[in-house]
Design a protein around this motif. Structure first.
Motif, PDB file in Angstrom:
ATOM      1  N   LEU A  26       1.076  -0.881   0.483  1.00 36.59           N
ATOM      2  CA  LEU A  26       0.352  -0.059   0.029  1.00 36.59           C
ATOM      3  C   LEU A  26       0.790   1.478  -0.119  1.00 36.59           C
ATOM      4  O   LEU A  26       0.034   2.037   0.363  1.00 36.59           O
ATOM      5  CB  LEU A  26      -0.961   0.031   0.855  1.00 36.59           C
ATOM      6  N   ASP A  27       2.204   0.826  -0.179  1.00 32.04           N
ATOM      7  CA  ASP A  27       2.815   2.180   0.470  1.00 32.04           C
ATOM      8  C   ASP A  27       2.591   3.346   1.525  1.00 32.04           C
ATOM      9  O   ASP A  27       2.634   4.203   1.642  1.00 32.04           O
ATOM     10  CB  ASP A  27       3.156   3.074  -0.975  1.00 32.04           C
ATOM     11  N   ALA A  28       2.135   2.360   2.221  1.00 32.63           N
ATOM     12  CA  ALA A  28       1.210   3.176   3.939  1.00 32.63           C
ATOM     13  C   ALA A  28       2.738   3.794   4.893  1.00 32.63           C
ATOM     14  O   ALA A  28       3.673   3.168   5.003  1.00 32.63           O
ATOM     15  CB  ALA A  28       0.768   2.634   4.561  1.00 32.63           C
ATOM     16  N   LYS A  29       2.209   4.146   5.569  1.00 33.22           N
ATOM     17  CA  LYS A  29       3.033   4.554   6.714  1.00 33.22           C
ATOM     18  C   LYS A  29       1.724   4.303   7.898  1.00 33.22           C
ATOM     19  O   LYS A  29       0.757   4.297   8.350  1.00 33.22           O
ATOM     20  CB  LYS A  29       3.272   6.251   7.250  1.00 33.22           C
ATOM     21  N   THR A  30       3.107   3.798   9.214  1.00 37.63           N
ATOM     22  CA  THR A  30       2.335   3.283  10.910  1.00 37.63           C
ATOM     23  C   THR A  30       1.181   4.110  11.332  1.00 37.63           C
ATOM     24  O   THR A  30       2.592   5.201  11.226  1.00 37.63           O
ATOM     25  CB  THR A  30       2.771   1.788  11.177  1.00 37.63           C
ATOM     26  N   ILE A  31       0.729   4.468  11.587  1.00 38.00           N
ATOM     27  CA  ILE A  31       0.519   5.593  12.887  1.00 38.00           C
ATOM     28  C   ILE A  31       0.266   5.282  13.987  1.00 38.00           C
ATOM     29  O   ILE A  31       0.911   6.031  15.320  1.00 38.00           O
ATOM     30  CB  ILE A  31      -0.687   5.713  12.265  1.00 38.00           C
ATOM     31  N   THR A  32       0.316   3.844  14.661  1.00 37.19           N
ATOM     32  CA  THR A  32       0.384   3.258  15.921  1.00 37.19           C
ATOM     33  C   THR A  32       1.716   2.093  15.581  1.00 37.19           C
ATOM     34  O   THR A  32       2.512   2.378  14.719  1.00 37.19           O
ATOM     35  CB  THR A  32      -0.390   1.439  16.514  1.00 37.19           C
ATOM     36  N   LYS A  33       1.682   2.104  17.027  1.00 33.11           N
ATOM     37  CA  LYS A  33       3.350   1.149  17.555  1.00 33.11           C
ATOM     38  C   LYS A  33       3.304   0.083  16.974  1.00 33.11           C
ATOM     39  O   LYS A  33       2.556  -0.832  17.422  1.00 33.11           O
ATOM     40  CB  LYS A  33       3.920   1.681  18.683  1.00 33.11           C
ATOM     41  N   ASN A  34       3.733  -0.480  15.747  1.00 38.09           N
ATOM     42  CA  ASN A  34       3.700  -2.163  15.314  1.00 38.09           C
ATOM     43  C   ASN A  34       5.489  -2.493  15.450  1.00 38.09           C
ATOM     44  O   ASN A  34       6.234  -1.191  14.886  1.00 38.09           O
ATOM     45  CB  ASN A  34       3.174  -1.635  14.477  1.00 38.09           C
ATOM     46  N   VAL A  38     -12.190   8.487   9.727  1.00 44.25           N
ATOM     47  CA  VAL A  38     -11.622   9.108  10.840  1.00 44.25           C
ATOM     48  C   VAL A  38     -11.820   9.753  11.627  1.00 44.25           C
ATOM     49  O   VAL A  38     -12.265  10.331  12.056  1.00 44.25           O
ATOM     50  CB  VAL A  38     -10.097  10.029   9.970  1.00 44.25           C
ATOM     51  N   SER A  39     -12.256   8.266  12.341  1.00 50.40           N
ATOM     52  CA  SER A  39     -13.031   8.790  13.191  1.00 50.40           C
ATOM     53  C   SER A  39     -13.065   7.402  14.770  1.00 50.40           C
ATOM     54  O   SER A  39     -12.986   6.723  14.489  1.00 50.40           O
ATOM     55  CB  SER A  39     -15.062   8.957  13.520  1.00 50.40           C
ATOM     56  N   GLU A  40     -13.287   8.385  15.476  1.00 57.82           N
ATOM     57  CA  GLU A  40     -12.950   6.812  16.631  1.00 57.82           C
ATOM     58  C   GLU A  40     -14.012   5.488  16.692  1.00 57.82           C
ATOM     59  O   GLU A  40     -13.689   4.745  17.092  1.00 57.82           O
ATOM     60  CB  GLU A  40     -14.012   7.428  17.781  1.00 57.82           C
ATOM     61  N   GLN A  41     -15.602   6.087  15.788  1.00 60.65           N
ATOM     62  CA  GLN A  41     -16.741   5.157  15.344  1.00 60.65           C
ATOM     63  C   GLN A  41     -15.375   3.393  14.507  1.00 60.65           C
ATOM     64  O   GLN A  41     -16.169   2.199  14.849  1.00 60.65           O
ATOM     65  CB  GLN A  41     -17.129   5.745  14.489  1.00 60.65           C
ATOM     66  N   GLU A  91      -4.492   6.358  20.600  1.00 67.02           N
ATOM     67  CA  GLU A  91      -4.385   5.751  21.837  1.00 67.02           C
ATOM     68  C   GLU A  91      -5.835   4.903  21.924  1.00 67.02           C
ATOM     69  O   GLU A  91      -5.219   3.437  22.460  1.00 67.02           O
ATOM     70  CB  GLU A  91      -4.731   6.876  22.548  1.00 67.02           C
ATOM     71  N   LEU A  92      -6.875   5.128  21.645  1.00 63.66           N
ATOM     72  CA  LEU A  92      -7.699   4.291  21.502  1.00 63.66           C
ATOM     73  C   LEU A  92      -7.382   2.963  20.769  1.00 63.66           C
ATOM     74  O   LEU A  92      -7.405   1.924  21.336  1.00 63.66           O
ATOM     75  CB  LEU A  92      -9.005   4.426  21.083  1.00 63.66           C
ATOM     76  N   ALA A  93      -6.586   3.211  19.401  1.00 64.35           N
ATOM     77  CA  ALA A  93      -6.491   1.630  18.444  1.00 64.35           C
ATOM     78  C   ALA A  93      -5.571   0.819  19.521  1.00 64.35           C
ATOM     79  O   ALA A  93      -5.377  -0.304  19.068  1.00 64.35           O
ATOM     80  CB  ALA A  93      -5.638   2.689  17.293  1.00 64.35           C
ATOM     81  N   GLU A  94      -4.097   1.881  20.084  1.00 68.54           N
ATOM     82  CA  GLU A  94      -2.997   1.351  20.964  1.00 68.54           C
ATOM     83  C   GLU A  94      -4.076   0.636  21.787  1.00 68.54           C
ATOM     84  O   GLU A  94      -3.580  -0.608  22.175  1.00 68.54           O
ATOM     85  CB  GLU A  94      -2.139   2.203  20.718  1.00 68.54           C
TER      86      GLU A  94
END
Length: 114
Positions: free
Chosen positions: A10-18, A53-56, A83-86
């Motif tokens: 996807l040529d993506a960037k990670t947002i969460t710590k993985n 892009v929401s908490e939902q 933070e919620l995703a993590e």
């Protein structure tokens, strides 16, 4: 499938710590901006692709067991959502690709793994 391969595809960037060498179990791909449509899927463990892009989104991913959420069109969530995703163990990625192209790339990747 390795998270690293998903990111490359996807040529993506990670947002969460993985850890990029993490193995991801996924049963398929679901792409939608309507989380109500995602909730009625009859499979679990799919990759969720969305422009919302929401908490939902994170809450829905948790309910359906989606281990990875990919935000398209370079969309990035606010820190509260990260933070919620993590906390929930959901991996967040962001790609500049459109929803369609992200689905095509991931479908090719899934075909090549088996």
């Amino acid at each position: 499938m390795e998270l690293k391969k998903i990111i490359q595809s996807l040529d993506a960037k990670t947002i969460t710590k993985n850890k990029e060498d993490k193995e991801i179990r996924c049963s398929g791909i679901v792409a939608s901006d309507l989380m109500s449509d995602v909730l009625v899927q009859h499979q679990e463990g799919f990759l969720l692709i969305t422009g919302l892009v929401s908490e939902q989104v994170v809450r829905t991913a948790t309910i359906v067991g989606a281990p990875v959420v990919v935000f398209v069109c370079n969309k990035k969530p606010q820190q509260k959502i990260i933070e919620l995703a993590e906390e929930e163990g959901i991996i967040l990625l962001s790609t500049g690709l459109s929803t369609y192209q992200a689905c095509v790339n991931l479908s090719k990747l899934m075909e090549n793994r088996g």
